[in-house]
Write a protein that holds these residues in place. Sequence first.
Motif, short mmCIF file in Angstrom:
data_model
loop_
_atom_site.label_atom_id
_atom_site.label_comp_id
_atom_site.label_asym_id
_atom_site.label_seq_id
_atom_site.Cartn_x
_atom_site.Cartn_y
_atom_site.Cartn_z
N SER A 268 0.84 -1.20 0.00
CA SER A 268 0.00 0.00 0.00
C SER A 268 0.87 1.24 0.00
N ASN A 269 0.29 2.32 -0.45
CA ASN A 269 1.02 3.58 -0.52
C ASN A 269 0.78 4.49 0.68
N PHE A 270 -0.28 4.23 1.43
CA PHE A 270 -0.63 5.15 2.51
C PHE A 270 -1.06 4.39 3.76
N PRO A 271 -0.71 4.92 4.92
CA PRO A 271 -1.21 4.35 6.16
C PRO A 271 -2.73 4.24 6.10
N GLY A 272 -3.26 3.14 6.53
CA GLY A 272 -4.70 2.95 6.55
C GLY A 272 -5.25 2.29 5.31
N GLN A 273 -4.54 2.44 4.19
CA GLN A 273 -5.05 1.90 2.92
C GLN A 273 -5.33 0.41 3.00
N SER A 274 -4.44 -0.28 3.70
CA SER A 274 -4.51 -1.74 3.72
C SER A 274 -4.59 -2.24 5.15
N SER A 275 -5.35 -3.29 5.35
CA SER A 275 -5.33 -3.96 6.66
C SER A 275 -4.12 -4.87 6.66
N LEU A 276 -3.11 -4.52 7.44
CA LEU A 276 -1.82 -5.21 7.32
C LEU A 276 -1.95 -6.71 7.61
N ARG A 277 -2.70 -7.04 8.65
CA ARG A 277 -2.84 -8.47 8.99
C ARG A 277 -3.70 -9.22 7.98
N SER A 278 -4.77 -8.59 7.54
CA SER A 278 -5.62 -9.27 6.56
C SER A 278 -4.87 -9.51 5.26
N ALA A 279 -4.13 -8.52 4.83
CA ALA A 279 -3.39 -8.66 3.58
C ALA A 279 -2.40 -9.82 3.67
N LEU A 280 -1.79 -9.95 4.83
CA LEU A 280 -0.84 -11.05 5.03
C LEU A 280 -1.57 -12.39 4.99
N GLN A 281 -2.72 -12.42 5.63
CA GLN A 281 -3.47 -13.68 5.67
C GLN A 281 -3.97 -14.07 4.27
N TRP A 282 -4.49 -13.09 3.52
CA TRP A 282 -4.94 -13.41 2.16
C TRP A 282 -3.78 -13.92 1.32
N THR A 283 -2.63 -13.30 1.49
CA THR A 283 -1.45 -13.73 0.74
C THR A 283 -1.09 -15.17 1.09
N GLN A 284 -1.16 -15.45 2.37
CA GLN A 284 -0.85 -16.81 2.82
C GLN A 284 -1.82 -17.82 2.19
N GLU A 285 -3.08 -17.47 2.17
CA GLU A 285 -4.08 -18.37 1.58
C GLU A 285 -3.84 -18.57 0.08
N SER A 286 -3.57 -17.47 -0.61
CA SER A 286 -3.34 -17.57 -2.05
C SER A 286 -2.11 -18.42 -2.36
N LEU A 287 -1.05 -18.18 -1.61
CA LEU A 287 0.18 -18.94 -1.84
C LEU A 287 -0.05 -20.42 -1.57
N THR A 288 -0.88 -20.71 -0.59
CA THR A 288 -1.17 -22.11 -0.27
C THR A 288 -1.80 -22.81 -1.47
N GLU A 289 -2.72 -22.12 -2.13
CA GLU A 289 -3.34 -22.72 -3.31
C GLU A 289 -2.33 -22.96 -4.42
N ILE A 290 -1.47 -22.00 -4.62
CA ILE A 290 -0.47 -22.14 -5.68
C ILE A 290 0.50 -23.27 -5.35
N TYR A 291 0.92 -23.28 -4.10
CA TYR A 291 1.87 -24.31 -3.66
C TYR A 291 1.30 -25.71 -3.91
N LYS A 292 0.03 -25.84 -3.59
CA LYS A 292 -0.62 -27.15 -3.78
C LYS A 292 -0.65 -27.55 -5.25
N ALA A 293 -0.71 -26.57 -6.12
CA ALA A 293 -0.80 -26.87 -7.55
C ALA A 293 0.55 -27.19 -8.18
N MET A 294 1.61 -26.99 -7.42
CA MET A 294 2.95 -27.25 -7.97
C MET A 294 3.25 -28.75 -7.93
N PRO A 295 3.92 -29.27 -8.96
CA PRO A 295 4.36 -30.68 -8.90
C PRO A 295 5.29 -30.91 -7.71
N ASP A 296 5.39 -32.15 -7.32
CA ASP A 296 6.18 -32.49 -6.12
C ASP A 296 7.67 -32.21 -6.27
#
Lengths: 426, 426, 426, 426
Positions: free
Chosen positions: B181-209
């Motif tokens: 984010s560019n400005f204080p308040g623009q982003s919920s810091l913890r939520s953004a981290l959690q969403w990122t974690q969730e998205s990465l989990t999906e991608i990770y699962k889709a990767m070959p072993d």
Amino acid sequence: MKLSLDKISDHNSKLKLSHQDEWDFLSNKLSKEGVDVDELIQKIKDFQIAVPSWALGAGGTRFGRFGIGGEPRNLEEKLADIGLLKDLTRKTDSVSLHIPWDIPSDYSAIKSLASELGISFDAMNSNTFQDNGGSETYKLGSLGNSKKAVRDQAVAHNIEVVEIGKKLGSKGLTVWLADGSNFPGQSSLRSALQWTQESLTEIYKAMPDDWKMLLEYKPYEPNFYHTIIPDWGTSSLLCKSLGDRAKVLVDLGHHLPNTNIEQIVATLMYQDMLAGFHFNDSKYGDDDLTTGSIKPYQLFLIFCELISGSEDGAQAWESISWMIDASHNTKDPLEDLMQALEMISISFAKALLVDRRKLTTCQIEGDVVGAQECLQEAFQRDVRPLVREARIQNGGAADPIMLYRSLAVRKNLISERGAESRSTGL
Amino acid sequence: MKLSLDKISDHNSKLKLSHQDEWDFLSNKLSKEGVDVDELIQKIKDFQIAVPSWALGAGGTRFGRFGIGGEPRNLEEKLADIGLLKDLTRKTDSVSLHIPWDIPSDYSAIKSLASELGISFDAMNSNTFQDNGGSETYKLGSLGNSKKAVRDQAVAHNIEVVEIGKKLGSKGLTVWLADGSNFPGQSSLRSALQWTQESLTEIYKAMPDDWKMLLEYKPYEPNFYHTIIPDWGTSSLLCKSLGDRAKVLVDLGHHLPNTNIEQIVATLMYQDMLAGFHFNDSKYGDDDLTTGSIKPYQLFLIFCELISGSEDGAQAWESISWMIDASHNTKDPLEDLMQALEMISISFAKALLVDRRKLTTCQIEGDVVGAQECLQEAFQRDVRPLVREARIQNGGAADPIMLYRSLAVRKNLISERGAESRSTGL
Amino acid sequence: MKLSLDKISDHNSKLKLSHQDEWDFLSNKLSKEGVDVDELIQKIKDFQIAVPSWALGAGGTRFGRFGIGGEPRNLEEKLADIGLLKDLTRKTDSVSLHIPWDIPSDYSAIKSLASELGISFDAMNSNTFQDNGGSETYKLGSLGNSKKAVRDQAVAHNIEVVEIGKKLGSKGLTVWLADGSNFPGQSSLRSALQWTQESLTEIYKAMPDDWKMLLEYKPYEPNFYHTIIPDWGTSSLLCKSLGDRAKVLVDLGHHLPNTNIEQIVATLMYQDMLAGFHFNDSKYGDDDLTTGSIKPYQLFLIFCELISGSEDGAQAWESISWMIDASHNTKDPLEDLMQALEMISISFAKALLVDRRKLTTCQIEGDVVGAQECLQEAFQRDVRPLVREARIQNGGAADPIMLYRSLAVRKNLISERGAESRSTGL
Amino acid sequence: MKLSLDKISDHNSKLKLSHQDEWDFLSNKLSKEGVDVDELIQKIKDFQIAVPSWALGAGGTRFGRFGIGGEPRNLEEKLADIGLLKDLTRKTDSVSLHIPWDIPSDYSAIKSLASELGISFDAMNSNTFQDNGGSETYKLGSLGNSKKAVRDQAVAHNIEVVEIGKKLGSKGLTVWLADGSNFPGQSSLRSALQWTQESLTEIYKAMPDDWKMLLEYKPYEPNFYHTIIPDWGTSSLLCKSLGDRAKVLVDLGHHLPNTNIEQIVATLMYQDMLAGFHFNDSKYGDDDLTTGSIKPYQLFLIFCELISGSEDGAQAWESISWMIDASHNTKDPLEDLMQALEMISISFAKALLVDRRKLTTCQIEGDVVGAQECLQEAFQRDVRPLVREARIQNGGAADPIMLYRSLAVRKNLISERGAESRSTGL
């Protein structure tokens, strides 16, 4: 899109009650403390900031750009946007043009449009950080390039910008040089400085006697090893060699980490060498964020120095130029500019409230705790009713962003200019 | 443009005399000191660095871009350029593709071209920092966007990149997120981290072993208030939640001022969490300058940690990925890459010469002066004959830049591809 | 020197009129906006910050120290000073001791003195950055020293500190390690980390089950090449290996330039890993200036994260420790502490006023301008009447510094303790 | 402890064989390249660096100090230590005294001791950052203090230092001001600058006509909000107001993060305004580490500017003063100084090897890659045989640290002066 003044008075009458209450309370309190409230209001009303023509479209980063829609497609539309800003805020009454992006096709038409909108032409900006069709390339520098032909082309361009400005009634030339180098050895540091000095001398000589040159400094970007004018010291060195009408321009984002910018302001005023400001804010580098959004206390401290320097007679307030210079990557540029104008006004108003006599006493007596209290006494105040009152008295909106949104201005601009319209700029 | 091997041998025979003299002197000296020169040479020969597909054209800054001419116009030409680099330096044998810039139109044709050139496909790179035609915009983020639809689109893009990589034989996905984010308040810091974690989990699962995920961190730019993955700690936190095959990618330019990067390398190896490197150099921020051009001693110290960490068994050398990631604003990209490969080789070679036994003794005994002498003993050596000998033994040119220039490669590329050809990239 | 409560009520009645006026106006306004003013006041009243025993004398720099006069000469006098602070501000009710500087000679006497003053014992602090008479020297490190004997001595010292704390009723051990190195090569980075981990494990095991360990990080000073625990990531890595009761302590001055500290707070709370704070402020490094004196907006943003993290259930408010840790080189320490307590209260109060529902809506909808307005709406308010009202309700002085000065406390302390008395500390 | 010259020749003869081999190889190579090896050697032999009297004992940080043992207890022993350094390295032949730490009790005895040892008296240093028994305190500043009486005392002290220096044959006064403030508001920035200017004017007038004033700048520490002379620009501004013999002193550690110091050197030489250097190195701030131990390439680049500036006639080499100024917290000071002298010599020698004609061609022609190659060609060379040869020819030891250790000098000093002896300094 032109704002009808009825809209403003309708809006203001809706907010009148709550505003009046707050303003009465604050003005009574200030009066009791011995503040001349009318004089205070007048100072805030009088303080006007220029808007650059390139700030009306979406900005971008080297990684990309996301358009905002409804961006002005030509100089006429840029003036219209500034006119709108002016009507809403009464805090800006001039535009700073950038050449070659803003060369008027019809000077008298542009001048009468500007005059109609009540907008004058602030300092002109030249561009030698991009190739704009000249035969020589600025890839490795312009005014400080090792090749005479490149320097000549860059000098000629700056002189052309002066000529354009003369036709519009501008009285200043802002020079920002991207010149520098990316790698040790690439550039002869002393030669580059000397060539720059020679080029600036030619440009300075070509300026009318009632113009001033505003010489900007910046430590890095777009060059990442060295910049020819990296700091106020170098800019100052060059200005002194040019003459009285060359002064140092401070862009808030152009400093190394942890720089005490308010001290630079004080040191420049000490020498009557401050040309003016490019307002923005930053956390890391030349982030070009909305001024006051990251370090509001720093902005307040800068205004403390400005007021103290002018009241003490170090440098006249009128000799200083004020301009916003931010990049709007994720905000509607017009809303962003309104936020910037508000933060500047708030900081200025708070700085005006500092009890300078008391502060000086603390400074002389070595009362460190008292001096801090003195500044906090002003900074902690809620001066928004004061800023709002000044704006209303000036004919502006009580809450410019609220009105802007309720009128769906951006939506209108998009239907007028298209969702893909793109303003010139970075 | 394909380099005939005759050109290399002609070139090498011209430089043979002076090289042999220097190499004999150095190898004798090293042998006397007990160094196994053959083993040393072999390590240098074996060390190969990937080149990213976007590094073959001119880079730019947000202020503009100056083309270099003869830039590769498609994936085939990019491979050709890397093939040339490979022949000259024998220091790079793989390419890192960027999607959507490098989607092959004909997979088998691309694979056989690559195979012909002896180039394999290193980690794949996804792009969610620009809008590439999807229905959702990444203006306010991608994997960590507050809107599910945007996150879904970004996840799907990453999975598509994995699919493309699978067809080419790649074994890794590099994820760099511009999100923040560019400005204080623009982003919920913890939520953004959690969403990122969730998205990465999906991608990770889709990767070959047999794939690994390389998760990059960066403190700022293009967002200037906060970045969702700003430091190695956050990247590490996310990787640990994903699984063993997610590790932290270190880009040398992605650090706050004064960061001790070699310590980060050591700390990551301590946990077997180092995915690999993006080599470049910087004086101010993510300047993307040629690696080793600004802080060569830092690069040496990083290699000291890499060698010590792998020799001590903290993390296997083979598990680490190596890639150049610089921007070529004022240099011919191919020459710049040759300089980068040379500086990496020199730093690696010097680090191999550190007397680790002696150093450990100094460390244990608290001989601070001795420890510094130990590092300087290796750093002050001129190892260029050693690096050159390894390159010649590998079939490369004694002096790649000299040969490149004598063959007028850039001129040939320009006549082949045009002066205005523009490679995809930044 | 003990403050008679009459003095406070006399003082408060003098300021009553002007305060009441301001407070009425503010509380009415807040009520109209739907704020539960009583709940708000209660939160501010409840919020208490520990004061470290070493903050009651003048601090110094490596260039020298200027005494303040009347500094506490022993633990009893330190407690007396904190008692005075408590009476004036009602914002601090505990002390954080530093061993060996504060070893009680008579535990029960100290405990009853503390109990009389209403002061409890916050986290204990160990000292392995100076040689305090042990047979081994900490010159080259303590818990991470390459010599086992040194590590053993340092572990034993920490366990002794726990033992002392147990007798006093403390429930925590703060570990700040100066360990690191001044030169590349001096230290084996991975070994030093491993030794530190082993030493901390021993100490952790020796702590009672109801204690927590607060593990501090710091990037540099007194070591200037590397610090074993330089950042939150390393501290977090160590804490996770120790157990649930080890958490990361954030000292505001212990960060590299431009660090986004509020994000670190958010990331730690995301993992329930935030031990607490050392409040101070800085412009350059670990300057140890009065908290809020340089970057008040940053302090506000940190409190925004703290409130949001606890209200969202990420980490419980009660699990977080609060302490001031500044150095008073040019101010009277007691006045400085009062300024610090005031700035903390103001920042906390402003953060409580953020309309979190509205902010979340802006964040979800991508209204960047609106989110900034939301924070500014709270930050620009003058909350001093609110903080004052809470203090008065708690029995403190309306204006603690004014009362402190009118009572000539420092002068009295000097006549009581002498102009040359020197408190233990830095 | 005096070193017998036999020891040096014994030592040198042991290392002769291996040295001769390396030196022959290098000098042959250089000769073939057209380098005048004798002239090169002579330049290195002639280059002498002053050692400050306070660098002979252990330094400390604000967190504590660990003595080294055998530290010089008085001026005579300090001179003896420098004599030893001189004999070993032949790289230092003068001492820089600090008043009041080094006031001679018997001038003629000190002068004959110095003359016997072949040591002259470099620039004198005044001390107004500590209270040294005067009636006024420097707590809130000295030459820029708001109180006239304090400024007068500080001016008088500086004039006294000049008087002492005159008796010893010194020709310069180094002024480092700790003056500044810790908090916004504490100091009137313009007034403080003006008072400083007035005070310096008085001191300058009191200096003999053949003296120069070396005016140091520093951005922070021990003051942490503002320093009166924070940067080269302010120092330069003051010097220009004083007269031709006032010039700017560059201490390598006194810069904000990422500062391009070599450019400051170039800009000062451009104006003939460079007084000289305080050599040290830093990763974070004014770390006072061994010069060249952290950023050796920066040191090389600085010497490139120095050589180019003097060869081009911008400023005469002879007009520049050279001094080491580091703090030895964890090393034996004498060993540390030997390492510093070696790194300075290496950097100087490498910079002398830059092919300046070729570099200039690259710069003029815009050959960025070639310019970088040019510098690397010099930097990558192993010049230690050259530095060693120059030292041997000068009568010094082939390997000073090895000889120092084999003679157990520190052990001897400890038995002579005691393990607890403490030198004056920081």
